[in-house]
Design a protein around this motif. Structure first.
Motif: not given
Length: 482
Positions: A43-47, A98-108, A282-291
């Motif tokens: 989800i986050l890679v393609f986001d 989950d995806v909203d908390t991750l801060g992933a943009l909604r697909p079109d 952890w905040d979702a941003e921590v997971l994002r940075l980790f990835l």
RNA sequence: GGCGGCGUAGCCAAGUGGUAAGGCAGGGGACUGCAAAUCCCUCAUUCCCCGGUUCGAAUCCGGGCGCCGCCUCCA
């Protein structure tokens, strides 16, 4: 921009089929359970890819599906004694949380398989008319031998696959590698009317039907996890190109796996870590940075310790952000002097390197490194030089411009620093009033040069997990440790 | 058995022919009443091992060792 294409096994220049427009389809989830860290990576890679393409000015149509009819859903429904529909709805809702908390943009577009049965039947009929699909009993199968390029994505030949086939031979199939396009429904299973009787679609056909419906018969990017290359994506190519005779997808992009202690995460190993478990810690941003700090195609090993150290990194960036915010708040108009100009140029050059890194197959690890370098340049100037506030503000502007792109593309540093460091009202080791009273007492003691008392207070707070930071302007801020 | 990937400092990690980014942790220093934060220096003469190609290799070739993935549902 260059992108690694699984189909050609090379990095290629990225040239969309239609100027400035990008069609991107990513395989979503089968909604029969909560999502885990592996889903989070995809989800986050393609986001990130979606965000970057938009940041570069492409007009992107991003489609991500829900597989809401499938054996696993049916099994779960039977086990719980509820309908498949109920299971699917429950986990779609959980997915959105989950995806909203991750801060992933909604697909079109987020199509559901069950809402596109007609399109799938249409596609299967096309294949049947071309003699590529055949009916066997109540089922319909795809005849892989009729598609000479079968295996081109996964890099194997039919012969190799036959030799190593561990697939049980199904009497109804002409060939063990043939796969189901349509399955007759058994009692208790969801079903739809079709030219072949009551049944339900096979797994692969939904992605061919839905991607072509929303993006056309040929489109730019198709993505998913590495494990989908075979058989899922291989079969999608066979179905789509078999039916249309046109190239299906120009760039195939696949993300690497998340391992736990170097092992694949799997139900049988019992090492599944859910997105919601991570986000409770952890905040979702921590997971994002980790990835982000590992290239999207490499395997990544997840651990709590690694997340903790990533939290430290992010805190550091937020401290930098805090200074940027402060300086911009009191910005004045001034022109840059020579020293300021040098630092501004240096940050701009790093900002430029950020894009160069991203243009090279989304090298986020390198790109993140460039931002850390800029942060150091900025801190050095702001904390060490004798420059005026106005000159510092000019450097802060350059840093802010860089940070805006980092926020936009990586989805980190999106909060005001004050919010990031905000302490919770409840769950504090001591009541907030007491902490502030002690901090005030210590300030008084320091003014009176009673450092013994001041240090006692600080040590006491430290023992409670509260860290003090005395600012040059005489104020003291307090934060929770780690 | 077939196909593919990986092995870079204590840990994570970028780098695919030109002399080892970045982060976390550690050590020393500046700053500070002392700290914290920040900055500076330090932390891989060397990139799993052995050969080879080259003026030059972590990067290319050959061999070996180790780890992992796919070939079955899977992000």
């Amino acid at each position: 921009m260059r992108v690694y294409n699984t189909l050609t096994k090379k990095k290629e220049d990225f040239v969309p089929l239609r100027e400035n427009k990008v069609g991107m389809y990513v395989c979503g989830v089968t909604v029969y359970d909560y999502c885990h860290i592996g889903h989070a990576r995809s989800i986050l890679v393609f986001d990130m890819i979606y965000r970057y393409l938009k940041n570069k000015g492409y007009q992107v149509t991003y489609v991500r599906n829900f597989t809401d009819v499938d054996d696993k859903i049916i099994n779960r429904a039977n086990k719980e004694g509820v309908s498949s529909k109920e299971i699917a709805e429950r986990y779609i809702e959980a997915f959105y949380q989950d995806v909203d908390t991750l801060g992933a943009l909604r697909p079109d577009v987020e199509p559901k398989a069950t809402e596109h049965i007609a399109e799938m039947i249409e596609l299967i009929k096309r294949l049947e008319d071309k003699g590529i699909a055949y009916k066997a009993g109540e089922d319909v199968y795809y005849e892989v031998r009729k598609f000479p390029e079968y295996g081109k994505l996964s890099g194997r030949s039919l012969e190799e696959m036959m030799a190593g086939a561990r697939i049980e031979v199904d009497e109804k199939k002409r060939d063990p590698l043939d796969f189901a396009l349509w399955k007759a429904s058994k009692p208790g299973e969801p079903w739809w009317e079709s030219p072949w009787g009551k049944g339900r679609p096979g797994w692969h056909i939904e992605c061919s039907a839905m991607s072509m419906k929303y993006l056309g018969e040929s489109f730019d990017i198709h993505g998913g996890g590495m494990d989908l290359i075979f058989p899922h994506h291989e079969n999608e190519i066979a179905q789509s190109e078999g039916a249309t005779g046109k190239p299906f997808v120009k760039y195939w992009i696949h993300n690497g796996f998340v391992n736990i202690n170097k092992e694949k995460m799997s139900k049988s190993l019992g090492n599944i870590i859910l997105i919601r478990d991570i986000l409770s810690r952890w905040d979702a941003e921590v997971l994002r940075l980790f990835l982000l700090k590992t290239h999207y195609r490499s395997p990544i090993d997840f651990s709590y310790d690694l997340m903790d150290s990533e939290k430290e990194s992010l805190d550091r960036l937020y401290r930098t952000k805090e200074k940027v915010e402060d300086l911009l708040a009191k910005k004045t108009s001034a022109s840059a002097d020579e020293e300021t100009q040098k630092v501004v140029e240096s940050i701009k050059s790093l900002h430029n390197s950020f894009f160069e890194a991203m243009d090279d197959d989304f090298n986020t690890a390198l790109a993140v490194g460039k931002f850390f370098e800029a942060a150091r340049e900025f801190n050095r100037f702001v904390d060490r030089s004798g420059a005026s506030e106005a000159q510092k503000a000019l450097v802060a502007e350059a840093m802010d411009a860089f940070m805006k792109d980092v926020q936009d593309v990586f989805g980190i540093l999106q909060k005001p620093a004050s919010l990031w460091f905000a302490v919770p009202e409840d769950g504090l080791p001591l009541p907030k009033e007491e902490i502030e009273k002690l901090v005030a007492e210590r300030a008084q003691a320091r003014r009176e040069k009673n450092f013994k008392k001041a240090d006692e207070i600080r040590d006491y707070l430290k023992s409670k997990g509260i860290v003090l930071e005395d600012r040059p302007d005489g104020t003291t801020v307090w934060r929770l440790q780690g």
